[in-house]
Every structure is written in structure tokens, then in C-alpha cells.
Design a protein around this motif. Structure first.
Motif, PDB file in Angstrom:
ATOM      1  N   PRO A 189       0.659  -0.936  -0.130  1.00 31.85           N
ATOM      2  CA  PRO A 189       0.052   0.002   0.058  1.00 31.85           C
ATOM      3  C   PRO A 189       0.944   1.172   0.188  1.00 31.85           C
ATOM      4  N   SER A 190       0.390   2.436  -0.798  1.00 27.17           N
ATOM      5  CA  SER A 190       1.096   3.509  -0.654  1.00 27.17           C
ATOM      6  C   SER A 190       0.902   4.161   0.725  1.00 27.17           C
ATOM      7  N   VAL A 191       1.737   5.220   1.116  1.00 31.98           N
ATOM      8  CA  VAL A 191       1.767   5.885   2.365  1.00 31.98           C
ATOM      9  C   VAL A 191       0.137   6.686   2.262  1.00 31.98           C
ATOM     10  N   LYS A 192      -0.510   7.009   1.558  1.00 32.56           N
ATOM     11  CA  LYS A 192      -1.649   7.555   1.549  1.00 32.56           C
ATOM     12  C   LYS A 192      -2.532   6.535   2.272  1.00 32.56           C
ATOM     13  N   GLU A 193      -2.424   5.441   1.394  1.00 34.45           N
ATOM     14  CA  GLU A 193      -3.325   4.339   1.477  1.00 34.45           C
ATOM     15  C   GLU A 193      -3.434   3.751   3.054  1.00 34.45           C
ATOM     16  N   LEU A 194      -2.013   3.908   3.743  1.00 30.42           N
ATOM     17  CA  LEU A 194      -1.699   3.293   4.893  1.00 30.42           C
ATOM     18  C   LEU A 194      -2.057   4.362   5.842  1.00 30.42           C
ATOM     19  N   HIS A 195      -2.003   5.587   5.578  1.00 29.97           N
ATOM     20  CA  HIS A 195      -2.704   6.568   6.354  1.00 29.97           C
ATOM     21  C   HIS A 195      -4.252   6.646   6.589  1.00 29.97           C
ATOM     22  N   GLN A 196      -4.792   6.056   5.529  1.00 33.09           N
ATOM     23  CA  GLN A 196      -6.191   6.281   5.475  1.00 33.09           C
ATOM     24  C   GLN A 196      -6.708   4.731   6.271  1.00 33.09           C
ATOM     25  N   ALA A 197      -5.717   3.852   6.296  1.00 28.49           N
ATOM     26  CA  ALA A 197      -5.885   2.610   7.276  1.00 28.49           C
ATOM     27  C   ALA A 197      -5.408   2.743   8.718  1.00 28.49           C
ATOM     28  N   GLY A 198      -4.980   4.001   9.035  1.00 33.98           N
ATOM     29  CA  GLY A 198      -4.601   4.121  10.309  1.00 33.98           C
ATOM     30  C   GLY A 198      -3.188   3.959  10.753  1.00 33.98           C
ATOM     31  N   VAL A 199      -2.462   3.447   9.705  1.00 32.95           N
ATOM     32  CA  VAL A 199      -1.027   3.456  10.009  1.00 32.95           C
ATOM     33  C   VAL A 199      -0.503   4.685  10.374  1.00 32.95           C
ATOM     34  N   LYS A 200       0.461   5.282  11.517  1.00 35.19           N
ATOM     35  CA  LYS A 200       1.051   6.311  11.829  1.00 35.19           C
ATOM     36  C   LYS A 200       2.385   6.159  11.029  1.00 35.19           C
ATOM     37  N   PHE A 201       3.042   7.309  10.886  1.00 34.06           N
ATOM     38  CA  PHE A 201       4.518   7.531  10.340  1.00 34.06           C
ATOM     39  C   PHE A 201       5.297   8.134  11.425  1.00 34.06           C
ATOM     40  N   LYS A 202       6.328   7.669  11.605  1.00 34.68           N
ATOM     41  CA  LYS A 202       7.573   8.267  12.409  1.00 34.68           C
ATOM     42  C   LYS A 202       8.901   8.094  11.579  1.00 34.68           C
ATOM     43  N   ARG A 203       9.710   9.391  11.873  1.00 36.60           N
ATOM     44  CA  ARG A 203      10.816   9.471  11.471  1.00 36.60           C
ATOM     45  C   ARG A 203      11.924   8.533  12.211  1.00 36.60           C
ATOM     46  N   GLY A 204      12.571   7.618  11.385  1.00 36.25           N
ATOM     47  CA  GLY A 204      13.221   6.570  11.953  1.00 36.25           C
ATOM     48  C   GLY A 204      14.595   7.056  13.001  1.00 36.25           C
ATOM     49  N   SER A 205      14.682   6.103  14.169  1.00 39.12           N
ATOM     50  CA  SER A 205      15.623   6.710  14.983  1.00 39.12           C
ATOM     51  C   SER A 205      17.167   6.281  14.208  1.00 39.12           C
ATOM     52  N   SER A 206      17.254   5.225  13.431  1.00 37.35           N
ATOM     53  CA  SER A 206      18.293   5.053  12.760  1.00 37.35           C
ATOM     54  C   SER A 206      18.718   5.869  11.888  1.00 37.35           C
ATOM     55  N   LYS A 207      20.206   5.980  11.795  1.00 41.82           N
ATOM     56  CA  LYS A 207      20.678   6.792  10.481  1.00 41.82           C
ATOM     57  C   LYS A 207      20.840   6.104   9.246  1.00 41.82           C
ATOM     58  N   ASN A 208      20.659   4.680   9.569  1.00 46.86           N
ATOM     59  CA  ASN A 208      20.915   3.671   8.429  1.00 46.86           C
ATOM     60  C   ASN A 208      19.601   3.959   7.346  1.00 46.86           C
ATOM     61  N   LEU A 209      19.775   4.376   6.220  1.00 46.26           N
ATOM     62  CA  LEU A 209      18.858   4.630   5.279  1.00 46.26           C
ATOM     63  C   LEU A 209      17.993   3.593   4.897  1.00 46.26           C
ATOM     64  N   LEU A 210      18.214   2.265   5.086  1.00 46.00           N
ATOM     65  CA  LEU A 210      17.523   1.229   4.909  1.00 46.00           C
ATOM     66  C   LEU A 210      16.805   0.597   5.991  1.00 46.00           C
ATOM     67  N   ASP A 211      17.051   1.203   7.087  1.00 45.53           N
ATOM     68  CA  ASP A 211      16.234   0.755   8.326  1.00 45.53           C
ATOM     69  C   ASP A 211      14.670   0.920   8.212  1.00 45.53           C
ATOM     70  N   ILE A 212      14.142   0.500   7.723  1.00 41.33           N
ATOM     71  CA  ILE A 212      12.481   0.697   7.586  1.00 41.33           C
ATOM     72  C   ILE A 212      12.053  -0.429   8.554  1.00 41.33           C
ATOM     73  N   LYS A 213      11.192   0.087   9.757  1.00 46.50           N
ATOM     74  CA  LYS A 213      10.339  -0.732  10.612  1.00 46.50           C
ATOM     75  C   LYS A 213       9.142  -0.477  10.773  1.00 46.50           C
ATOM     76  N   PHE A 214       8.197  -1.612  10.812  1.00 46.82           N
ATOM     77  CA  PHE A 214       6.861  -1.403  11.466  1.00 46.82           C
ATOM     78  C   PHE A 214       6.423  -2.277  12.628  1.00 46.82           C
ATOM     79  N   ASN A 215       6.075  -1.461  13.571  1.00 45.46           N
ATOM     80  CA  ASN A 215       5.705  -1.915  14.915  1.00 45.46           C
ATOM     81  C   ASN A 215       4.427  -1.334  15.623  1.00 45.46           C
ATOM     82  N   GLU A 216       3.281  -2.076  16.004  1.00 44.60           N
ATOM     83  CA  GLU A 216       2.414  -1.266  16.558  1.00 44.60           C
ATOM     84  C   GLU A 216       1.787  -0.308  15.845  1.00 44.60           C
TER      85      GLU A 216
END
Length: 431
Positions: A259-286
Motif C-alpha cells: 500500500p502507498s503512504v496515503k493508503e496506509l494513512h487512511q488505514a490508520g498507520v502512523k508514520f515516524k521518522r526512524g531513529s536509525s541513521k541507516n537509510l535502509l532501516d525501515i521498521k513497522f511495529n504496533e
């Protein structure tokens, strides 16, 4: 006549054919042996034809692939000025540096994935000039007091931007060990003993990368120093620093529906700036999708394309490849980029640029359904989006509680509805 007899017949061989056979045999004997340790490649024709300017230097050549090209000769004189400054600070003779390279010529040539058609003398001189160019560029950046007023690179910021990206082109690489060893050799006998005190080629290289490249390709702290000794060249150093901080659960996918960011947003997913400086460290939790901070510049696509080409040609795990695929799905429109901008995940006002860059890069990527790096995250996102409660809650919040006044209006309407209901009930009881 039996056809099998022809297999053993002797044919008349002319003198011309004998000469041709000898010539071919000579070519076979002179073939360049394939070196297992090669790490510097010429980019294949398909990506080169699509984006020739992304792989070809326009200002400076480093290494043999583009050495001697007419359009790059203007920088050769300045590279020799850097060499002159370098030699003036050390008591080590020029002949010693050349002899040092001569002893490693075979090893240097074997670092390239194709035969280098330069004579020994020209090759050795080229390596010395180009290696010292890198040393002096980083040293004068590290110690500004060493710069001269006539320096056309560090003295003019716009020129420096072009040069710094060109020394990160895959075809513009020298094996990292040679400038490192030449720097150490120069340190053994300097006229100014304090100049190189507690400084190594690793020190000045990592300093330059942190200041000049980290904004293009964010890298976790200390990873440059940790991976420096393992890196074959600068592009390899970037790849090593992009390795994920921890392994992710990988599952086989039938297809990749992200799903795109817009679709995820509509589904209730929240977005947060990652704490890791590694560009590839995408995470999803709760219900929270963490994406490391990203800034897109005009030259971002060019840099990513070279790192991506090396990752593929050197048979590394496709970490960057999968990151680009993931981001292309997530940020497919300017609306997606706008939502990330609002959550301080991207640092760019032009929200059209981000989806365009990832869309262009995606064309060079290959997806492996059995080993996609973010497959576990995709499965969790899909499962989260399927739960109706998440979407209902998001719709309520986004449509009715998106501003303080909207919240007050909804609360007032609910109170009014409750009072009306109570009044109705009381009226019925009174009957």
C-alpha cells in the motif's frame, strides 16, 4: 560414402590459414586471466544507454577506464599540482612512490574486471597522480590551511559539488589500498613532522564522507571507520555501510502488493521518522511505520544508480535494490511525499521529486519474491490494513477530529444528541 569417414579426413590447409591459426592461438595465449578479486566494473550497456551521464565523468577521471579522454584533460594539470604539493611535504623520493606502485602493478590491474590497455609506465604514473589527487583533496578538506587561493576545486563550491560526486562513480575508482599505502609511505619521512600526526588516510576519508556524502546517503555513526579496512574502493565502502543493523524476517511472497503512504494513512498507520541513521532501516511495529530521514537532491539519482549497479555486479545481497522497490511503492505520488514531509521523514519541499527519483531507479531493480528484504514488513502492513477497526478509527480521527474546532463540534453534537435522547426518554416516562 559413409559420413563418419569425413570426421577423420585431412583437409588441405593453405599457408594463409596456418597464419590465421597462429594468430588466433596467440590471441588465446594473451587473454587476460579472470581475477577472482576484481571489484571495479564497467557498467553494462542497458543502464548506460538509458542514463549515460549518470555513469560517465564530465570533469575528472580516477583510474584507467576514462583516463586520457579529451574532455577530462583540463583537470589533469590540477591533479599534477596536487602531486607537487604532496611531494613537497615529504622526503620520500618520487622514484620510491613509483617503485612502490610498480611492485603492486599486477595486483592493481587485477582489481579491474577488464583488461587495462595501458603500458606499464603510463599505468604506474596514472595510479600515482590519481591516488595523490584523492589524498590531497581529502587532506586539504580536512586541514583548510593547506589550501591555496588558486585551488579550483575547494576554492569554488559549485566545482567541488561536481567533483565529489564524480569520484563516487563506479567506473571512476581506484583500489582503496593504494592511496592508503601511499599516504602511509609519505608519513615515514615528512618535512613537517606535526602535519600528519595522528592523521591517517582513513581519518581524512571518513571525515570527508561524513561532511559531504552523508546528506545524500545517510550512514550510521562510526560505520565508515569500521568498514574502511574491508572496502575495496569508495563505492564498496558505501555499500558496506548500508548493511542493515539487524536481520529481518524474510518470507516468500506470491507477489508484492505494498500500500502507498496515503493508503496506509487512511488505514490508520502512523508514520515516524526512524531513529536509525541507516537509510535502509525501515521498521513497522504496533501500527507505526518508521522510515529513516531522507533528503533528495538533484544528484541523488546519479549516486544511487552507481551504488545500485555495483551491488548488482558484485553479487551483494540486494539491500539497496529492495529499498528502492519498497520506497517506490510507498511514495508513488506527490501526496505520499507530502505526508512524509509533514511527519519530518523527508527534508524536501518539492514533493514531486521524491516519487520521480524512486520511479526512475525502480526500472533498474529486480524483485526476488522468495527473498525480498522487506517481505515481513509487507505482510504485517497488509494484515494491519485488513482489520476494519483500524480503518474506522482512522476515518473518525481524520474526518471528525482532525482540528480542535472539528473535535469540539463533534463532542457538542454528541452531547446534544445525548440530551435530546434523555429528554425524549423523560417525556415517555412522564406519559
Amino acid at each position: 560414402m559413409d559420413a563418419r569417414k569425413h570426421e577423420h579426413e585431412d583437409y588441405d590447409v593453405s599457408i594463409d590459414v596456418e597464419k590465421l591459426a597462429d594468430s588466433l592461438s596467440g590471441e588465446l595465449e594473451s587473454l587476460h586471466p579472470l581475477a577472482r578479486g576484481c571489484s571495479i566494473y564497467r557498467v553494462s550497456e542497458a543502464p548506460r544507454c538509458s542514463h549515460p551521464s549518470h555513469f560517465t565523468p564530465r570533469i575528472v577521471s580516477v583510474g584507467p577506464f576514462h583516463h586520457g579522454k579529451e574532455e577530462l584533460k583540463a583537470m589533469e594539470e590540477h591533479k599534477k599540482r596536487y602531486l607537487k604539493c604532496f611531494l613537497q611535504r615529504t622526503k620520500v623520493r618520487t622514484a620510491s612512490f613509483l617503485g612502490f606502485i610498480k611492485a603492486r602493478e599486477a595486483e592493481l590491474r587485477n582489481c579491474y574486471a577488464e583488461t587495462i590497455h595501458l603500458g606499464s609506465d603510463e599505468f604506474i604514473k596514472m595510479v600515482l597522480v590519481d591516488a595523490v589527487f584523492l589524498i590531497e583533496l581529502f587532506l586539504e578538506y580536512y586541514q583548510p590551511n593547506l589550501r591555496t587561493d588558486e585551488d579550483p576545486i575547494l576554492g569554488k563550491s559549485f566545482f567541488h559539488v561536481d567533483v565529489k560526486l564524480e569520484i563516487l562513480l563506479l567506473e571512476n575508482q581506484l583500489p582503496l589500498f593504494i592511496p592508503n599505502d601511499l599516504f602511509n609511505l609519505a608519513k615515514t619521512a615528512t618535512f613537517e613532522t606535526n602535519l600528519y600526526e595522528e592523521i591517517s588516510f582513513r581519518t581524512i576519508t571518513c571525515f570527508w564522507f561524513r561532511k559531504e556524502i552523508a546528506s545524500y546517503l545517510p550512514i550510521q555513526e562510526n560505520l565508515l571507520e569500521i568498514n574502511f579496512s574491508r572496502a575495496k574502493h569508495f563505492v564498496d565502502l558505501l555499500i558496506l555501510c548500508l548493511q542493515p543493523s539487524q536481520s529481518r524476517a524474510v518470507i516468500a511472497l506470491k507477489d508484492v502488493i505494498i500500500p502507498s503512504v496515503k493508503e496506509l494513512h487512511q488505514a490508520g498507520v502512523k508514520f515516524k521518522r526512524g531513529s536509525s541513521k541507516n537509510l535502509l532501516d525501515i521498521k513497522f511495529n504496533e501500527g507505526i511505520l518508521e522510515i529513516p530521514f531522507l533528503t533528495v537532491y538533484d544528484s541523488t539519482e546519479r549516486l544511487y544508480r552507481n551504488v545500485l549497479a555495483f551491488e548488482r555486479m558484485h553479487c551483494y545481497t540486494k539491500y539497496l535494490n529492495d529499498y528502492i522497490l519498497m520506497m517506490n511503492y510507498l511514495v508513488s505520488t506527490s501526496k505520499d511525499a507530502e505526508l512524509l514531509l509533514q511527519n519530518e521523514i523527508i527534508g524536501l519541499g518539492d514533493t514531486e521529486a521524491v516519487p520521480t527519483v524512486f520511479r526512475n531507479l525502480d526500472k533498474e531493480c529486480i524483485i526476488d519474491y522468495s527473498a525480498f528484504e522487506y517481505s515481513g514488513i509487507i505482510a504485517n502492513l497488509q494484515a494491519y490494513c485488513k482489520l476494519p477497526w483500524h480503518k474506522w478509527k482512522a476515518t473518525l480521527k481524520q474526518n471528525y477530529f482532525n482540528t480542535p474546532w472539528a473535535s469540539i463540534s463533534v463532542i457538542a453534537a454528541v452531547i446534544l444528541l445525548l440530551l435530546t435522547s434523555i429528554q425524549t426518554v423523560c417525556s415517555l416516562i412522564g406519559l
